[in-house]
Scaffold this motif. Structure first.
Motif, PDB file in Angstrom:
ATOM      1  N   VAL A   1       0.863  -1.175   0.000  1.00  0.00           N
ATOM      2  CA  VAL A   1       0.000   0.000   0.000  1.00  0.00           C
ATOM      3  C   VAL A   1       0.906   1.233   0.000  1.00  0.00           C
ATOM      4  CG1 VAL A   1      -1.868   1.209   1.189  1.00  0.00           C
ATOM      5  CG2 VAL A   1      -1.696  -1.290   1.353  1.00  0.00           C
ATOM      6  N   PHE A   2       0.611   2.169  -0.888  1.00  0.00           N
ATOM      7  CA  PHE A   2       1.376   3.410  -1.002  1.00  0.00           C
ATOM      8  C   PHE A   2       0.510   4.534  -0.442  1.00  0.00           C
ATOM      9  CE2 PHE A   2       2.755   0.419  -4.119  1.00  0.00           C
ATOM     10  CZ  PHE A   2       4.124   0.559  -4.184  1.00  0.00           C
ATOM     11  N   LEU A   3       0.986   5.181   0.619  1.00  0.00           N
ATOM     12  CA  LEU A   3       0.205   6.214   1.296  1.00  0.00           C
ATOM     13  C   LEU A   3       0.905   7.562   1.213  1.00  0.00           C
ATOM     14  CD1 LEU A   3      -0.715   4.266   4.560  1.00  0.00           C
ATOM     15  CD2 LEU A   3      -2.121   4.559   2.504  1.00  0.00           C
TER      16      LEU A   3
ATOM     17  N   ASP B   1      -3.883  11.766   2.497  1.00  0.00           N
ATOM     18  CA  ASP B   1      -4.516  12.238   1.263  1.00  0.00           C
ATOM     19  C   ASP B   1      -5.103  10.976   0.650  1.00  0.00           C
ATOM     20  OD1 ASP B   1      -5.268  13.093  -1.239  1.00  0.00           O
ATOM     21  OD2 ASP B   1      -3.433  14.249  -1.591  1.00  0.00           O
ATOM     22  N   ARG B   2      -6.306  10.630   1.043  1.00  0.00           N
ATOM     23  CA  ARG B   2      -6.910   9.346   0.706  1.00  0.00           C
ATOM     24  C   ARG B   2      -7.032   9.126  -0.806  1.00  0.00           C
ATOM     25  NH1 ARG B   2     -11.996   8.139   2.958  1.00  0.00           N
ATOM     26  NH2 ARG B   2     -11.322   5.992   3.199  1.00  0.00           N
ATOM     27  N   GLY B   3      -7.139  10.198  -1.584  1.00  0.00           N
ATOM     28  CA  GLY B   3      -7.244  10.074  -3.033  1.00  0.00           C
ATOM     29  C   GLY B   3      -5.961   9.584  -3.689  1.00  0.00           C
ATOM     30  N   GLN B   4      -4.857   9.636  -2.949  1.00  0.00           N
ATOM     31  CA  GLN B   4      -3.564   9.195  -3.481  1.00  0.00           C
ATOM     32  C   GLN B   4      -3.210   7.765  -3.073  1.00  0.00           C
ATOM     33  OE1 GLN B   4      -1.613  10.967  -5.671  1.00  0.00           O
ATOM     34  NE2 GLN B   4      -3.440  12.229  -5.696  1.00  0.00           N
ATOM     35  N   THR B   5      -4.032   7.131  -2.255  1.00  0.00           N
ATOM     36  CA  THR B   5      -3.735   5.778  -1.788  1.00  0.00           C
ATOM     37  C   THR B   5      -3.787   4.785  -2.945  1.00  0.00           C
ATOM     38  OG1 THR B   5      -4.573   6.253   0.422  1.00  0.00           O
ATOM     39  CG2 THR B   5      -4.468   3.932  -0.215  1.00  0.00           C
ATOM     40  N   ARG B   6      -2.764   3.922  -2.998  1.00  0.00           N
ATOM     41  CA  ARG B   6      -2.679   2.875  -4.009  1.00  0.00           C
ATOM     42  C   ARG B   6      -2.376   1.562  -3.308  1.00  0.00           C
ATOM     43  NH1 ARG B   6      -4.562   6.648  -6.062  1.00  0.00           N
ATOM     44  NH2 ARG B   6      -3.898   7.780  -7.918  1.00  0.00           N
ATOM     45  N   CYS B   7      -2.869   0.452  -3.873  1.00  0.00           N
ATOM     46  CA  CYS B   7      -2.635  -0.860  -3.277  1.00  0.00           C
ATOM     47  C   CYS B   7      -2.497  -1.889  -4.389  1.00  0.00           C
ATOM     48  CB  CYS B   7      -3.792  -1.227  -2.348  1.00  0.00           C
ATOM     49  SG  CYS B   7      -3.576  -2.809  -1.506  1.00  0.00           S
ATOM     50  N   VAL B   8      -1.561  -2.815  -4.219  1.00  0.00           N
ATOM     51  CA  VAL B   8      -1.339  -3.870  -5.199  1.00  0.00           C
ATOM     52  C   VAL B   8      -1.049  -5.173  -4.457  1.00  0.00           C
ATOM     53  CG1 VAL B   8       1.143  -3.422  -5.437  1.00  0.00           C
ATOM     54  CG2 VAL B   8      -0.101  -4.455  -7.334  1.00  0.00           C
ATOM     55  N   VAL B   9      -1.486  -6.280  -5.054  1.00  0.00           N
ATOM     56  CA  VAL B   9      -1.224  -7.609  -4.495  1.00  0.00           C
ATOM     57  C   VAL B   9       0.110  -8.102  -5.048  1.00  0.00           C
ATOM     58  CG1 VAL B   9      -2.028 -10.002  -4.372  1.00  0.00           C
ATOM     59  CG2 VAL B   9      -3.685  -8.127  -4.291  1.00  0.00           C
ATOM     60  N   LEU B  10       0.949  -8.638  -4.162  1.00  0.00           N
ATOM     61  CA  LEU B  10       2.221  -9.198  -4.596  1.00  0.00           C
ATOM     62  C   LEU B  10       2.043 -10.653  -4.996  1.00  0.00           C
ATOM     63  CD1 LEU B  10       4.750  -7.774  -1.982  1.00  0.00           C
ATOM     64  CD2 LEU B  10       4.181  -6.906  -4.253  1.00  0.00           C
TER      65      LEU B  10
END
Length: 138
Positions: free
Chosen positions: A7-9, A120-129
């Protein structure tokens, strides 16, 4: 088999990197761990982007006008987030149960209200490894 996400916050505008880290690690995560109970991941690792304060301009961004990331390859804009979080769950079923838990309207509202304090919730990114290949020194 573990199920892992990255997760990128990014911090809320007007929040310093230190304020963000202090709130996220010191307030939000202890509160969320208690709220989530058995839905909390088995591992939660926070890796913060190294930033240097000062007037040096290395292509700073609007989010980080005086706190550029220490980068070797790429641009400041590609590293404008503040922390990379590794969330490791026991397995896909544990992740799915956790995700379902935090999507419940009352839980989602509580989490969103607290996140509004520092993210900045609009910038949150998440990816499955996927597959993990590990090498160590000989």
């Amino acid at each position: 088999m573990p199920y892992t996400t990255l997760v990128f916050l990014s911090r809320k505008p007007g929040t310093t990197p230190e304020e963000f880290r202090n709130y996220y690690a010191g307030s939000h995560m202890p509160w969320f761990r208690e709220l989530a109970g058995s839905h909390f991941p088995v591992r939660h690792i926070q890796r913060y982007i190294h930033r240097t304060e000062g007037p040096i301009n290395y292509g700073n961004t609007q989010r980080n006008p005086s706190t550029p990331a220490t980068i070797f390859f790429g641009s400041q804009a590609e590293f404008d987030y503040d922390v990379v979080v590794t969330l490791e769950y026991k397995d896909a079923a544990h992740f799915e149960a956790s995700y379902k838990f935090i999507q419940q309207p009352d839980i989602a509202a509580k989490v969103a209200a607290d996140e509004e304090r520092f993210l900045d919730r609009g910038q949150t990114r998440c990816v499955v490894l996927g597959e993990i290949i590990e090498m160590t020194a000989p």
